[in-house]
Write a protein that holds these residues in place. Structure first.
Motif, PDB file in Angstrom:
ATOM      1  N   ALA A   1      36.919  43.338  24.402  1.00 58.60           N
ATOM      2  CA  ALA A   1      38.236  42.910  23.958  1.00 58.60           C
ATOM      3  C   ALA A   1      38.724  41.781  24.760  1.00 58.60           C
ATOM      4  O   ALA A   1      39.569  41.067  24.344  1.00 58.60           O
ATOM      5  N   ASN A   2      38.209  41.577  25.978  1.00 59.15           N
ATOM      6  CA  ASN A   2      38.784  40.525  26.809  1.00 59.15           C
ATOM      7  C   ASN A   2      38.004  39.360  27.008  1.00 59.15           C
ATOM      8  O   ASN A   2      37.852  38.556  28.149  1.00 59.15           O
ATOM      9  N   LEU A   3      36.868  39.284  25.976  1.00 58.28           N
ATOM     10  CA  LEU A   3      35.922  38.264  26.173  1.00 58.28           C
ATOM     11  C   LEU A   3      36.228  36.879  26.163  1.00 58.28           C
ATOM     12  O   LEU A   3      35.677  35.991  26.832  1.00 58.28           O
ATOM     13  N   VAL A   4      37.519  36.510  25.436  1.00 56.91           N
ATOM     14  CA  VAL A   4      38.063  35.242  25.692  1.00 56.91           C
ATOM     15  C   VAL A   4      38.592  34.922  27.255  1.00 56.91           C
ATOM     16  O   VAL A   4      38.642  33.778  27.460  1.00 56.91           O
ATOM     17  N   ALA A   5      39.169  35.848  27.981  1.00 61.20           N
ATOM     18  CA  ALA A   5      39.084  35.636  29.306  1.00 61.20           C
ATOM     19  C   ALA A   5      38.339  35.520  30.131  1.00 61.20           C
ATOM     20  O   ALA A   5      38.538  35.000  31.178  1.00 61.20           O
ATOM     21  N   LEU A   6      36.938  35.769  29.765  1.00 62.33           N
ATOM     22  CA  LEU A   6      35.859  35.576  30.707  1.00 62.33           C
ATOM     23  C   LEU A   6      35.869  34.174  31.405  1.00 62.33           C
ATOM     24  O   LEU A   6      35.422  34.316  32.418  1.00 62.33           O
ATOM     25  N   PRO A   7      35.582  33.149  30.652  1.00 64.81           N
ATOM     26  CA  PRO A   7      35.779  31.770  31.263  1.00 64.81           C
ATOM     27  C   PRO A   7      36.718  31.695  32.407  1.00 64.81           C
ATOM     28  O   PRO A   7      36.335  31.333  33.594  1.00 64.81           O
ATOM     29  N   ALA A   8      37.850  32.029  32.084  1.00 66.72           N
ATOM     30  CA  ALA A   8      38.935  31.845  32.863  1.00 66.72           C
ATOM     31  C   ALA A   8      38.739  32.886  34.327  1.00 66.72           C
ATOM     32  O   ALA A   8      39.151  32.536  35.456  1.00 66.72           O
ATOM     33  N   LEU A   9      38.320  34.019  33.933  1.00 71.31           N
ATOM     34  CA  LEU A   9      37.834  35.154  35.038  1.00 71.31           C
ATOM     35  C   LEU A   9      36.924  34.442  35.813  1.00 71.31           C
ATOM     36  O   LEU A   9      36.657  34.885  37.122  1.00 71.31           O
ATOM     37  N   MET A  10      36.115  33.486  35.424  1.00 68.19           N
ATOM     38  CA  MET A  10      34.970  33.078  36.582  1.00 68.19           C
ATOM     39  C   MET A  10      35.676  31.463  36.964  1.00 68.19           C
ATOM     40  O   MET A  10      35.012  31.192  38.234  1.00 68.19           O
ATOM     41  N   ILE A  11      36.452  30.946  36.390  1.00 66.06           N
ATOM     42  CA  ILE A  11      36.981  29.736  37.050  1.00 66.06           C
ATOM     43  C   ILE A  11      37.913  29.924  38.070  1.00 66.06           C
ATOM     44  O   ILE A  11      38.174  29.351  39.148  1.00 66.06           O
ATOM     45  N   LEU A  12      39.044  30.787  37.793  1.00 67.90           N
ATOM     46  CA  LEU A  12      40.147  31.188  38.790  1.00 67.90           C
ATOM     47  C   LEU A  12      39.442  31.527  40.271  1.00 67.90           C
ATOM     48  O   LEU A  12      40.165  31.235  41.336  1.00 67.90           O
ATOM     49  N   PRO A  13      38.412  32.520  40.486  1.00 66.89           N
ATOM     50  CA  PRO A  13      38.014  32.355  41.773  1.00 66.89           C
ATOM     51  C   PRO A  13      37.488  31.440  42.440  1.00 66.89           C
ATOM     52  O   PRO A  13      37.764  31.155  43.714  1.00 66.89           O
ATOM     53  N   GLY A  14      36.810  30.590  41.609  1.00 66.75           N
ATOM     54  CA  GLY A  14      36.684  29.154  42.271  1.00 66.75           C
ATOM     55  C   GLY A  14      37.987  28.266  42.812  1.00 66.75           C
ATOM     56  O   GLY A  14      37.925  27.599  43.829  1.00 66.75           O
TER      57      GLY A  14
END
Length: 220
Positions: free
Chosen positions: A199-212
């Protein structure tokens, strides 16, 4: 499995259409870039229910550019209207089928899966965040049970990245990533009270970008 890639493609199309680099520079709008963005936004209903948030995100991003008075061309208004019209034409079969058979449509899924109480909404929010940071999806078909999406170090960097982006929210790039994160976690909160990565597939790109972003902030 295509949802994160599709989401990232839409974000790239937004950044390209509005000439989004370190800062927006004045440039007359490119019709071809907006046509590509309209194609992507207009087709979201044909892939997965979670992608339906990308249309509102695009509109909110445009509103953010206006609110923060970014140096965009006045022709951008007419080009944005062109985007809305073309995306509507592409989505017309989806909209017609939704009106004819609403109970089989993805918008109906959103309505039928809404939380029944405030407590369910709070539980959904905790599980949405918990799936990323401390709990993970318990379904073994999607994840090793009780393993969160991010580890301890990545979670700390994520928190720093969110704080950095929130502090610099007037800059369009940071605002877009925050919108993406909020939309993805909101979908998880609304659709499921339990933790589920589906259900949180749309958030996955942001979840990878924000730690960077968080790592870059710490280095600086």
């Amino acid at each position: 499995s295509f949802v994160p890639l599709y989401t990232l493609t839409v974000v790239y199309a937004l950044a390209s259409a509005f000439n989004l680099r370190r800062e927006i520079k004045f440039r007359a709008p490119d019709t071809l870039r907006f046509a590509l963005l309209a194609l992507l936004v207009g087709a979201v209903g044909y892939l997965h229910y979670s992608l339906l948030v990308l249309g509102p995100i695009s509109a909110l991003f445009f509103a953010h550019l206006l609110f923060t008075r970014q140096p965009i061309s006045r022709r951008m208004w007419s080009t944005f209207i062109f985007l809305v019209v073309l995306a509507t034409v592409l989505a017309m079969p989806f909209m017609i089928s939704t009106l004819r058979e609403p109970e089989f449509s993805e918008p109906y899924l959103w309505w039928s899966a809404h939380p029944g109480s405030i407590s369910e909404l709070v539980d959904g929010a905790l599980h949405a965040v918990g799936g990323v940071i401390w709990q993970g999806d318990l379904d073994p078909s999607r994840n090793v049970p009780e393993v969160p999406l991010l580890g301890l170090v990545m979670s700390i960097l994520l928190i720093v990245g969110v704080g950095t982006s929130a502090r610099r929210w007037r800059e369009p790039g940071y605002a877009l990533v925050l919108m993406l994160l909020a939309a993805g976690l909101l979908t998880d909160t609304w659709i499921h009270s339990e933790t589920t990565f589906s259900a949180n597939l749309v958030a996955l790109p942001a979840l990878m970008i924000l730690p960077g972003i968080g790592a870059a902030a710490i280095v600086q």
